[in-house]
Design a protein around this motif. Structure first.
Motif, PDB file in Angstrom:
ATOM      1  N   GLY A  20     -13.384  10.093   2.765  1.00  0.00           N
ATOM      2  CA  GLY A  20     -12.963   8.887   2.061  1.00  0.00           C
ATOM      3  C   GLY A  20     -13.521   8.788   0.651  1.00  0.00           C
ATOM      4  N   ALA A  60     -12.198   2.817   4.140  1.00  0.00           N
ATOM      5  CA  ALA A  60     -11.392   2.123   3.142  1.00  0.00           C
ATOM      6  C   ALA A  60     -12.221   1.778   1.905  1.00  0.00           C
ATOM      7  CB  ALA A  60     -10.789   0.857   3.748  1.00  0.00           C
ATOM      8  N   MET A  98     -14.185  11.688  -1.306  1.00  0.00           N
ATOM      9  CA  MET A  98     -13.967  12.896  -2.114  1.00  0.00           C
ATOM     10  C   MET A  98     -13.054  12.688  -3.306  1.00  0.00           C
ATOM     11  SD  MET A  98     -14.263  16.113   0.492  1.00  0.00           S
ATOM     12  CE  MET A  98     -12.648  15.924   1.026  1.00  0.00           C
ATOM     13  N   TRP A  99     -11.945  11.979  -3.109  1.00  0.00           N
ATOM     14  CA  TRP A  99     -11.040  11.835  -4.246  1.00  0.00           C
ATOM     15  C   TRP A  99     -11.700  11.065  -5.381  1.00  0.00           C
ATOM     16  CZ3 TRP A  99      -6.597  14.418  -4.964  1.00  0.00           C
ATOM     17  CH2 TRP A  99      -5.959  14.155  -6.171  1.00  0.00           C
ATOM     18  N   TYR A 104      -3.407   4.710  -4.012  1.00  0.00           N
ATOM     19  CA  TYR A 104      -4.857   4.789  -3.797  1.00  0.00           C
ATOM     20  C   TYR A 104      -5.551   5.237  -5.081  1.00  0.00           C
ATOM     21  CZ  TYR A 104      -9.350   6.454  -2.107  1.00  0.00           C
ATOM     22  OH  TYR A 104     -10.689   6.670  -1.937  1.00  0.00           O
ATOM     23  N   ARG A 105      -4.966   6.225  -5.751  1.00  0.00           N
ATOM     24  CA  ARG A 105      -5.602   6.752  -6.959  1.00  0.00           C
ATOM     25  C   ARG A 105      -5.622   5.726  -8.079  1.00  0.00           C
ATOM     26  NH1 ARG A 105      -2.394  12.524  -6.837  1.00  0.00           N
ATOM     27  NH2 ARG A 105      -3.018  13.063  -4.727  1.00  0.00           N
ATOM     28  N   ARG A 128      -3.429   8.718   7.545  1.00  0.00           N
ATOM     29  CA  ARG A 128      -4.594   8.137   6.906  1.00  0.00           C
ATOM     30  C   ARG A 128      -5.027   8.959   5.690  1.00  0.00           C
ATOM     31  NH1 ARG A 128      -8.331   3.978   7.970  1.00  0.00           N
ATOM     32  NH2 ARG A 128      -9.308   3.650   5.975  1.00  0.00           N
ATOM     33  N   PRO A 174       1.598   6.554  -0.901  1.00  0.00           N
ATOM     34  CA  PRO A 174       0.294   5.899  -0.700  1.00  0.00           C
ATOM     35  C   PRO A 174      -0.834   6.535  -1.505  1.00  0.00           C
ATOM     36  CG  PRO A 174       1.336   6.366   1.411  1.00  0.00           C
ATOM     37  CD  PRO A 174       2.229   6.930   0.366  1.00  0.00           C
ATOM     38  N   TYR A 175      -0.811   7.880  -1.624  1.00  0.00           N
ATOM     39  CA  TYR A 175      -1.951   8.500  -2.312  1.00  0.00           C
ATOM     40  C   TYR A 175      -1.963   8.168  -3.806  1.00  0.00           C
ATOM     41  CZ  TYR A 175       1.684  12.151  -2.735  1.00  0.00           C
ATOM     42  OH  TYR A 175       2.855  12.827  -2.944  1.00  0.00           O
ATOM     43  N   ARG A 187      -6.999   0.613   1.575  1.00  0.00           N
ATOM     44  CA  ARG A 187      -6.708  -0.315   2.665  1.00  0.00           C
ATOM     45  C   ARG A 187      -7.232   0.200   4.003  1.00  0.00           C
ATOM     46  NH1 ARG A 187      -0.900  -0.498   5.242  1.00  0.00           N
ATOM     47  NH2 ARG A 187      -2.274  -1.502   6.745  1.00  0.00           N
ATOM     48  N   GLU A 201      -3.290  10.163   3.477  1.00  0.00           N
ATOM     49  CA  GLU A 201      -2.576   9.706   2.292  1.00  0.00           C
ATOM     50  C   GLU A 201      -3.201   8.432   1.727  1.00  0.00           C
ATOM     51  OE1 GLU A 201       1.654   9.995   2.152  1.00  0.00           O
ATOM     52  OE2 GLU A 201       1.037  12.093   1.960  1.00  0.00           O
ATOM     53  N   PHE A 202      -3.882   7.679   2.588  1.00  0.00           N
ATOM     54  CA  PHE A 202      -4.477   6.420   2.123  1.00  0.00           C
ATOM     55  C   PHE A 202      -5.900   6.616   1.611  1.00  0.00           C
ATOM     56  CE2 PHE A 202      -0.937   4.934   4.626  1.00  0.00           C
ATOM     57  CZ  PHE A 202      -0.434   3.908   3.848  1.00  0.00           C
ATOM     58  N   ILE A 203      -6.362   7.868   1.569  1.00  0.00           N
ATOM     59  CA  ILE A 203      -7.624   8.118   0.865  1.00  0.00           C
ATOM     60  C   ILE A 203      -7.394   9.073  -0.297  1.00  0.00           C
ATOM     61  CG2 ILE A 203      -9.193   7.564   2.765  1.00  0.00           C
ATOM     62  CD1 ILE A 203      -9.366  10.528   3.378  1.00  0.00           C
ATOM     63  N   GLY A 204      -6.146   9.125  -0.747  1.00  0.00           N
ATOM     64  CA  GLY A 204      -5.873   9.771  -2.022  1.00  0.00           C
ATOM     65  C   GLY A 204      -5.255  11.152  -1.964  1.00  0.00           C
ATOM     66  N   TYR A 205      -5.019  11.685  -0.751  1.00  0.00           N
ATOM     67  CA  TYR A 205      -4.539  13.053  -0.667  1.00  0.00           C
ATOM     68  C   TYR A 205      -3.106  13.106  -0.154  1.00  0.00           C
ATOM     69  CZ  TYR A 205      -9.176  14.800  -1.636  1.00  0.00           C
ATOM     70  OH  TYR A 205     -10.351  15.091  -2.251  1.00  0.00           O
ATOM     71  N   SER A 265       0.808  -1.220   0.000  1.00  0.00           N
ATOM     72  CA  SER A 265       0.000   0.000   0.000  1.00  0.00           C
ATOM     73  C   SER A 265       0.839   1.266   0.000  1.00  0.00           C
ATOM     74  CB  SER A 265      -0.937   0.003   1.205  1.00  0.00           C
ATOM     75  OG  SER A 265      -0.188  -0.013   2.404  1.00  0.00           O
ATOM     76  N   GLY A 266       2.163   1.147   0.066  1.00  0.00           N
ATOM     77  CA  GLY A 266       3.004   2.320  -0.096  1.00  0.00           C
ATOM     78  C   GLY A 266       3.440   2.973   1.201  1.00  0.00           C
ATOM     79  N   LYS A 293     -10.662  16.360  -5.897  1.00  0.00           N
ATOM     80  CA  LYS A 293      -9.241  16.676  -5.744  1.00  0.00           C
ATOM     81  C   LYS A 293      -9.051  17.730  -4.646  1.00  0.00           C
ATOM     82  CE  LYS A 293      -7.664  14.959 -10.059  1.00  0.00           C
ATOM     83  NZ  LYS A 293      -8.400  15.050 -11.300  1.00  0.00           N
TER      84      LYS A 293
END
Lengths: 251, 431
Positions: A103, A161, A105-106, A77-78, B214, A73-74, A83, B216-220, A51-52, A111
């Protein structure tokens, strides 16, 4: 079926100690894959590598055929991998609703926008309510996440997650520390959110593993000694010696 | 304001309900100078308006983004210097520009420097960020005395706000005109900063504050979230600096040094960093203490300092937090039973405080006055600081008041908990 996650000779050492010693593993799309192993085998470390959270010391990881080794990690995720954490890792001062909404929004392509007002984004808030209903926290949505009970926090952890709709979901001991009835609820929840997706989970509770998993990998001292269906794993001699045997001794 | 906590408004709330606090704020800003029309009160309100914007911009870092900055005055001060230069450009007709637009240039220079400094300082939060902000603050304050052409050396740079084309007959010759200029800017920037906190970016700033890993683990990227918050914060601080330049027509090194950075931290924290309106209350209280208290006592900074320490120790949620704790009591209509306990603990506390203040003031008087000047007056009472009786009275006040207040604490706590006991239908919503 194609491959969702592929690990190739993955290695990780902390100083002179090698924790992950050359792991090769292919996880197919749409399968529910469990990683088991005795304490200190490196299961969580392996999760962090994919997961980075940690950088690899050697080898490579790819997601849906795309190389993701050592990405932050981001970025991972993208690309569609989300996780949860073994130790609850939420946003404690924000409300449960906000936790879930962040969780999502992205994945809804907001963004770093500072030109949308979140309360006016109907679709975003509706999706948030859906996820809250799924994890059974609709009644508790205005409470700061930090004051939830342990089981509720675990559910929220899974909710955050899965909220973004990632194709690959990795859960690190989702039922750790739960009572029997809570575990049953957690299993039902995991089933629901991973429908049509790829699930990778680390789990200690053998009941959960044999109930949920399509395939199981056994990690012992940083190496995978077997990957097979639950039935075959149960009958695997090496596994019994290395892992289940050790468990039996404890009992 | 109904939206002091971070809870989101219900989707079904009517438009009026959403705008009610803003209408209230606008009306309040318009009528204030009619109620408080004296020179000193307009002066105080102008300062308040500037500090409100400044403190809110600071809270974008501390309260919203979890970044403790010891150098926020850099953006305030640079914005101020840029604005005062623009005032001079207008005076020499290098630019033809109405005066009320000048703060924008303050904001832009604040933004530019925030981009430059934020590009490396927002890499990490916590101690690293705090140390870098302190270093940059010292660096800029020191260079302000070196680059005399821009910063004007020790005497600073002064300008004239009455220049430039008049719009609607405003030439800012009086403080009240400046008041309305500041009020309009304050209204706009408060609204913008509030809206910023309700955007995906603002929400993620809170998320990164709560749990940067955390996020960073939801994309930011935590760094990018902090960077954007930092830039926005610098922009609004620059606007506040621009308004300061217009109000005082002079900007000096003092406006970007560590003292001003400390003041903004004090304001935000005393008001309460956990609430959007916290820094507003903090700025109002601080300005009142600064302008009013300083008329009565030379050691007002000591009282502000003590207030800050007490806030940190006993009310980390700040004054707004104390107010917010009373909201559920008021909503449940249980204020009545709390009145008596409040009186029983409040009166001895006030007596204790009177004693303490008396002691502090007298000690200060003895230390700062020539030896032969032993008469002092305190709250209209004349007494000799070298006689025993006043000291005895003050010590008795302090000790007895403190002792009685302490003895009342248990019954007060009991009454407080009783008032807060949830009714059966209350779902336990916090704050």
């Amino acid at each position: 079926m194609s491959i969702a996650i592929s690990l190739n000779e993955v290695r990780k050492s902390f100083g002179p100690t090698e924790i992950i010693r050359g792991v090769n593993l292919n996880i197919e799309k749409g399968e529910r894959h469990a990683i088991i192993g005795p304490n200190g085998a490196g299961k969580s470390t392996l999760f962090h590598l994919v997961s980075g959270r940690y950088n690899l010391s050697g080898g490579s990881v790819s997601l849906n055929g795309e190389e993701i080794s050592n990405l932050p990690p981001y970025e991972i995720y993208r690309k569609g991998l989300s996780r949860s954490f073994q130790v609850t890792n939420i946003f404690p001062m924000m409300s449960v609703f906000e936790n879930v909404r962040c969780g999502i929004m992205w994945s809804k392509d907001y963004k770093y926008s500072f030109w949308h007002l979140v309360d006016r984004e109907r679709e975003l808030n509706e999706r948030t309510q859906e996820v809250l209903a799924e994890i059974g926290l609709t009644d508790r949505q205005h409470v700061p996440a930090g004051v939830l009970t342990y089981a509720e926090q675990r559910a929220l952890e899974i909710g955050i997650a899965s909220a973004g709709g990632a194709d690959v979901i990795m859960l690190d001991e989702p039922t750790a520390g739960m009572s029997h009835s809570e575990t049953d609820q957690a299993i039902a929840l995991i089933r629901k959110i991973t429908e049509g997706k790829t699930l990778v989970m680390v789990e200690h509770d053998m009941g959960v593993v044999f109930d949920l998993a399509d395939r199981i990998s056994v990690l012992v001292y940083g190496e995978i000694i077997a990957t097979d269906t639950p039935e075959n794993i149960r009958n695997n001699k090496a596994v019994q010696e290395a892992y289940l045997g050790a468990e039996a001794e404890h009992a | 304001m109904s939206n002091i906590s971070s809870a989101q408004s219900a989707p079904g709330s009517s438009l009026f309900k959403v705008f009610r606090p803003w209408i209230f704020l606008a009306v309040l800003l318009i009528i204030l100078p009619f109620i408080f029309s004296s020179g000193i009160s307009v002066y105080t309100m102008n300062l308040m308006g500037i500090f409100i914007i400044f403190a809110l911009s600071y809270n974008m870092l501390l309260g919203q983004g979890g970044m403790l900055s010891f150098g926020h005055a850099v953006y305030f001060g640079l914005g101020g210097f840029m604005s005062v230069h623009f005032m001079n450009y207008i005076e020499y007709e290098i630019f033809i520009l109405p005066m009320f637009l000048v703060p924008i240039f303050g904001g832009i220079i604040g933004l530019i420097f925030a981009v430059i400094i934020g590009s490396f300082s927002t890499r990490r939060a916590g101690t690293v960020f705090a140390m870098i902000s302190l270093g940059i603050g010292e660096l800029v304050a020191a260079s302000s005395l070196i680059f005399v052409a821009f910063f004007g050396g020790e005497e600073g740079v002064s300008g004239d706000r009455t220049m430039g084309p008049n719009v609607l007959g405003f030439d800012y010759a009086t403080d009240v005109e400046v008041y309305y200029l500041i009020a309009i800017w304050a209204f706009i920037t408060i609204a913008l900063m509030y809206m910023f906190s309700r955007t995906p970016m603002g929400r993620m700033a809170n998320a990164v504050r709560d749990n940067e890993e955390r996020a960073e683990f939801i994309g930011y990227s935590q760094r990018k979230v902090r960077f954007i918050s930092f830039c926005a914060s610098g922009f609004f601080a620059g606007i506040a600096g621009g308004l300061f330049a217009i109000n005082f027509e002079i900007v000096t090194e003092e406006n970007l040094n560590a003292l001003t950075s400390g003041v903004v931290l004090l304001m935000a924290y005393i008001g309460g960093v956990g609430f959007f309106i916290g820094p507003i209350i903090g700025a109002v209280v601080f300005t009142l203490l600064q302008t009013l208290l300083s008329n009565y006592t030379e050691i007002w900074q000591l009282y502000v300092g003590v207030l800050f320490v007490l806030t940190v120790m006993y009310a980390p949620q700040g004054l707004t937090g104390i107010l917010a704790m009373h909201l559920p009591v008021i909503r449940m209509k249980r204020v009545g039973p709390l009145l008596m306990p409040y009186l029983r603990i409040g009166i001895p506390t006030i007596i204790c405080l009177i004693g303490l203040v008396g002691l502090l003031e007298t000690v200060h008087h003895v230390r700062s006055m020539p030896a032969d000047q032993t008469m002092m007056s305190l709250a209209g009472l004349e007494f000799d600081t070298h006689s025993v009786l006043p000291w005895v009275i003050m010590v008795v006040f302090t000790v007895v008041g403190g002792f009685v207040a302490k003895s009342q604490a248990p019954q007060f706590r009991e009454a407080w908990e009783e008032a807060h006991a949830p009714v059966s239908s209350d779902g336990g919503s916090a704050k």
